[in-house]
Design a protein around this motif. Structure first.
Motif, PDB file in Angstrom:
ATOM      1  N   PHE A  90       0.838  -1.213   0.000  1.00  0.00           N
ATOM      2  CA  PHE A  90       0.000   0.000   0.000  1.00  0.00           C
ATOM      3  C   PHE A  90       0.867   1.255   0.000  1.00  0.00           C
ATOM      4  CE2 PHE A  90      -1.954   3.397   2.539  1.00  0.00           C
ATOM      5  CZ  PHE A  90      -3.124   3.625   1.818  1.00  0.00           C
ATOM      6  N   ALA A  91       1.915   1.265   0.838  1.00  0.00           N
ATOM      7  CA  ALA A  91       2.750   2.454   0.972  1.00  0.00           C
ATOM      8  C   ALA A  91       3.521   2.767  -0.303  1.00  0.00           C
ATOM      9  CB  ALA A  91       3.727   2.271   2.136  1.00  0.00           C
ATOM     10  N   ASN A  92       3.713   1.758  -1.174  1.00  0.00           N
ATOM     11  CA  ASN A  92       4.498   1.952  -2.387  1.00  0.00           C
ATOM     12  C   ASN A  92       3.644   2.377  -3.577  1.00  0.00           C
ATOM     13  OD1 ASN A  92       7.195   1.816  -3.507  1.00  0.00           O
ATOM     14  ND2 ASN A  92       6.496   0.060  -4.726  1.00  0.00           N
ATOM     15  N   LYS A  93       2.319   2.447  -3.398  1.00  0.00           N
ATOM     16  CA  LYS A  93       1.438   2.834  -4.487  1.00  0.00           C
ATOM     17  C   LYS A  93       1.418   4.358  -4.647  1.00  0.00           C
ATOM     18  CE  LYS A  93       0.170  -1.274  -5.660  1.00  0.00           C
ATOM     19  NZ  LYS A  93       0.572  -1.836  -6.964  1.00  0.00           N
ATOM     20  N   PRO A  94       1.138   4.850  -5.867  1.00  0.00           N
ATOM     21  CA  PRO A  94       1.028   6.298  -6.079  1.00  0.00           C
ATOM     22  C   PRO A  94      -0.036   6.900  -5.171  1.00  0.00           C
ATOM     23  CG  PRO A  94       1.035   5.122  -8.170  1.00  0.00           C
ATOM     24  CD  PRO A  94       0.910   4.085  -7.099  1.00  0.00           C
TER      25      PRO A  94
END
Length: 443
Positions: A90-94
């Motif tokens: 989740f944290a790596n998504k735009p």
């Protein structure tokens, strides 16, 4: 117990809809969902399908969706992620995808009323008949805002702050929209017009009834309490009470006054049944200590109108009602933060379960209407810009979109702590109000 179970089930539906929104959009965004939980605390039921563990937990006051790279839930710190897992974090998504995932929960709660209210109108709704009638006052409760402003039984409201009101329902909406502001009310009385000005102490958030202004209510029995004097004396549902101890009864509101004044002595009740007059002897009782009201165990008959809509009209009426509920909720929140509405009007989980449970024991249209109303409250509450709530996370994302960099970890931690304190204070107030209402009869 039935009310409690029914209320928890309805609350569970609302939580499921909210978390399902987060879940679906997370899946579409390519985020790995670790857990989908209804409730908090110890697991009652747990089953893993695919990569997600689905749970029902012991405390039915909410739920959560835990995503890879998000933290939270029950696990605390996560292990370092592999490159493949990092891609699904989740944290790596735009920021745009993270925003969509966060907003999906409240959005689903706000969408639900547009789906269930048309069904309610399609199957048919029972509406109080007076809502479509002229806003004429049948009774003014002593000591209320309406009484202090000078209202009298028989007054018919014509306009509020210059806006004409033709029905009881339209009058309620006008009062709620002006909650916390002075109300300049034009009244028809005895063939002439007069103006009354008032500023309700509680903001008028429940319309005319919160001002102590009630519709005309005939003294017709709509319900009998088992084992109480009225039932034991032979009073029946549908009886119209026309006199007590030779005192004429013009409306339901005359009953309480006369019963209290006459006290615990046997009294002759004259009732009209099937076109005939009957006399029954009823002795009021007090079920509590001195100071409680005298009771005979009756409830009023509520004159209702059953309306069933066609498909197109049901969709239109449902959408209009949903928009109206959203607007009234936003007005209430605005007036609350402006100090124009008392914080005593805030209800917590106990109130929600009570309302939901009572509705669940009536008819389908009532269940769907209450479900829609509570869903709107949940959706809008979660959009408030308070850290920990969805609205707080959306605020962080807005900051990131505007400045093209995320808020610092330290700043987010401080904001989360402040948000947690605010949320705990709000929950404490809500629980306090619930307890006062439940055990001490507070308003």
């Amino acid at each position: 117990m039935v009310t409690l179970i029914a209320g928890i089930i309805m609350l569970g539906i609302l939580v499921f809809v909210h978390e399902f929104g987060h879940f679906c959009v997370a899946k579409m965004a390519g985020v790995k969902v670790l857990k989908f939980s209804l409730g908090f605390g110890p697991r009652l039921v747990s089953k893993k399908w695919g990569e997600t563990e689905y749970m029902i937990c012991a405390i039915p006051l909410g739920g959560y969706v835990q995503m890879l790279g998000e933290g939270g839930g029950e696990e605390g710190e996560e292990a370092p992620l592999s490159p493949e897992e990092l891609e699904r974090s989740f944290a790596n998504k735009p920021v745009s995808r993270r925003t969509a995932i966060i907003a999906a929960g409240p959005f689903m709660n706000l969408l639900l009323p547009f789906l269930v209210l048309p069904v309610a109108y399609l199957v048919g709704v029972n509406l109080p008949a007076y809502l479509d009638r002229s806003p004429c006052i049948g009774h003014v409760v002593a000591g209320t805002d309406g009484a202090r402003a000078g209202f009298e039984p028989g007054d018919c409201l014509v306009s509020i702050n210059g806006d004409e009101v033709a029905t009881w329902s339209a009058t309620n909406n006008a009062i709620i929209s002006h909650a916390g502001s002075p109300l300049d009310i034009e009244v028809a009385r005895g063939g002439s017009l007069t103006r009354l000005v008032m500023t309700p102490e509680d903001g008028g958030v429940e319309g005319l009834q919160s001002l102590g202004l009630l519709p005309r209510q005939d003294a017709v029995v709509g319900g009998l309490a088992p084992g109480m004097p009225a039932q034991e004396a032979g009073l029946a549902v549908g009886d119209r009470i026309v006199a007590i101890a030779d005192r004429p009864i013009e409306s339901w509101y005359d009953l309480k006054v006369n019963i209290q004044e006459l006290g615990a002595e046997p009294q002759a009740f004259v009732v009209e049944r099937g076109g005939e007059l009957l006399e029954l002897t009823i002795t009021p009782v007090r079920e509590e200590a001195d100071g409680a009201d005298y009771l005979i165990g009756i409830a009023p008959h509520q004159d209702t109108v059953f309306k069933r809509f066609g498909l197109v009209d049901a969709i239109r009426a449902g959408a209009e009602r949903a928009l109206e509920l959203i607007e009234l909720t936003l007005v209430f929140i605005q007036k609350l933060f402006a100090g124009h509405v008392s914080a005593k009007n805030i209800g917590g989980p106990i109130t929600v379960v009570q309302i939901a449970g009572q509705a669940a024991q009536t008819d389908l249209s009532s269940v769907l209407t209450i479900l829609a109303f509570l869903s709107i409250q949940l959706g809008i509450l979660n959009l408030l810009p308070i850290p920990i709530l969805d609205g707080g996370h959306l605020f962080f994302n807005l900051f990131e979109l505007v400045l093209r960099r995320p808020l610092s970890l330290r700043a987010r931690e401080i904001a989360q702590q402040i948000g947690l304190i605010l949320l705990l204070l709000l929950m404490g107030l809500a629980f306090y109000n619930d307890i006062v209402r439940l055990f001490f009869g507070g308003q």
